[in-house]
Design a protein around this motif. Sequence first.
Motif, PDB file in Angstrom:
ATOM      1  N   ASN A   1       0.812  -1.217   0.000  1.00 26.58           N
ATOM      2  CA  ASN A   1       0.000   0.000   0.000  1.00 26.58           C
ATOM      3  C   ASN A   1       0.846   1.267   0.000  1.00 26.58           C
ATOM      4  O   ASN A   1       1.913   1.334   0.608  1.00 26.58           O
ATOM      5  CB  ASN A   1      -0.907   0.000   1.240  1.00 26.58           C
ATOM      6  CG  ASN A   1      -2.010   1.030   1.140  1.00 26.58           C
ATOM      7  OD1 ASN A   1      -2.474   1.328   0.039  1.00 26.58           O
ATOM      8  ND2 ASN A   1      -2.413   1.589   2.256  1.00 26.58           N
TER       9      ASN A   1
ATOM     10  N   VAL B   1      -0.191   5.555   0.394  1.00 27.43           N
ATOM     11  CA  VAL B   1      -1.292   6.499   0.590  1.00 27.43           C
ATOM     12  C   VAL B   1      -0.975   7.744  -0.222  1.00 27.43           C
ATOM     13  O   VAL B   1      -0.097   8.533   0.129  1.00 27.43           O
ATOM     14  CB  VAL B   1      -1.479   6.824   2.084  1.00 27.43           C
ATOM     15  CG1 VAL B   1      -2.524   7.907   2.269  1.00 27.43           C
ATOM     16  CG2 VAL B   1      -1.870   5.564   2.840  1.00 27.43           C
TER      17      VAL B   1
ATOM     18  N   THR C   1       4.200   8.240  -1.165  1.00 28.46           N
ATOM     19  CA  THR C   1       3.279   7.868  -0.099  1.00 28.46           C
ATOM     20  C   THR C   1       3.427   8.784   1.104  1.00 28.46           C
ATOM     21  O   THR C   1       4.476   9.385   1.321  1.00 28.46           O
ATOM     22  CB  THR C   1       3.480   6.390   0.340  1.00 28.46           C
ATOM     23  OG1 THR C   1       2.493   6.037   1.332  1.00 28.46           O
ATOM     24  CG2 THR C   1       4.863   6.130   0.901  1.00 28.46           C
TER      25      THR C   1
ATOM     26  N   THR D   1       2.262   5.788   6.682  1.00 26.26           N
ATOM     27  CA  THR D   1       1.033   5.060   6.973  1.00 26.26           C
ATOM     28  C   THR D   1       1.350   3.866   7.867  1.00 26.26           C
ATOM     29  O   THR D   1       2.402   3.228   7.711  1.00 26.26           O
ATOM     30  CB  THR D   1       0.308   4.604   5.680  1.00 26.26           C
ATOM     31  OG1 THR D   1      -0.657   3.610   6.017  1.00 26.26           O
ATOM     32  CG2 THR D   1       1.270   4.023   4.661  1.00 26.26           C
TER      33      THR D   1
ATOM     34  N   ASP E   1       0.279   1.094   7.783  1.00 18.97           N
ATOM     35  CA  ASP E   1       0.420  -0.136   6.988  1.00 18.97           C
ATOM     36  C   ASP E   1       1.877  -0.536   6.802  1.00 18.97           C
ATOM     37  O   ASP E   1       2.174  -1.710   6.548  1.00 18.97           O
ATOM     38  CB  ASP E   1      -0.200   0.034   5.601  1.00 18.97           C
ATOM     39  CG  ASP E   1      -1.695  -0.155   5.593  1.00 18.97           C
ATOM     40  OD1 ASP E   1      -2.289  -0.245   6.690  1.00 18.97           O
ATOM     41  OD2 ASP E   1      -2.281  -0.207   4.505  1.00 18.97           O
TER      42      ASP E   1
END
Length: 226
Positions: free
Chosen positions: A106, A108, A140, A143, A145
Amino acid sequence: MKLTYYGHSCFLLETSDCSLLFDPMISANELAADIDITAIKPDYILLSHGHFDHLHDAESIAKQAGSTIIANYEIAEWYKAKGINVHHMNIGGKWKFSFGTVKMVNAVHSSVLPDGTYGGAPGGFVVSMTEGTFYFAGDTALTIDMQLIPMTCPDLKFAILPVGDDLTMGVDDALKAAEMIKCSEIVACHFDTFGYIKLDHDGCKQTFAASGRNIQIPVIGQSIIF
Ligand code: NI
Ligand code: MN
């Protein structure tokens, strides 16, 4: 592993038997005017998301080198329609290639292709090869994650993190990211290309050094051996 910086977020990773190019935007970057893109012949081109500053030269390099583009489904389909070999992935998936395993993780951020086509979800890549494992974060925010990465892909040899702020993480958040991914060898990207992502190089190095982590701020054209 030899990592060469071509400016902004573009890196070439070479081993004895493969070459992977990440997020090529070279000919549109005046800071990278000395780089000859016709000499870049990667086996694969990995694209983190659809923004022009990450794929401006992907089509021309893929066509000159016969490279396969690895990207999310939407971006891969966009290049497939241009006659380029592609392998599509999506967040959370991994695939074993001849050179090693790629996991898409992932990011963001946002993602749209240059012609306005929806660019799917932005991502990053964790690449595991016999020579070691590394993380290319893409664009990104910090995060939570990122804490998942060392759970499934431990022992990162190095990580390429954006540090320029405004459009991505800045230095302080990149340091927190380095802690989350449990990696102490960081390579900076996404800095200095535009006025609003100018980096305080000394401040960045001091911030990392104060926490016992190393950050390399590469010069365009520089190669780092890991
Ligand atoms: Ni972006
Ligand atoms: Mn970007």
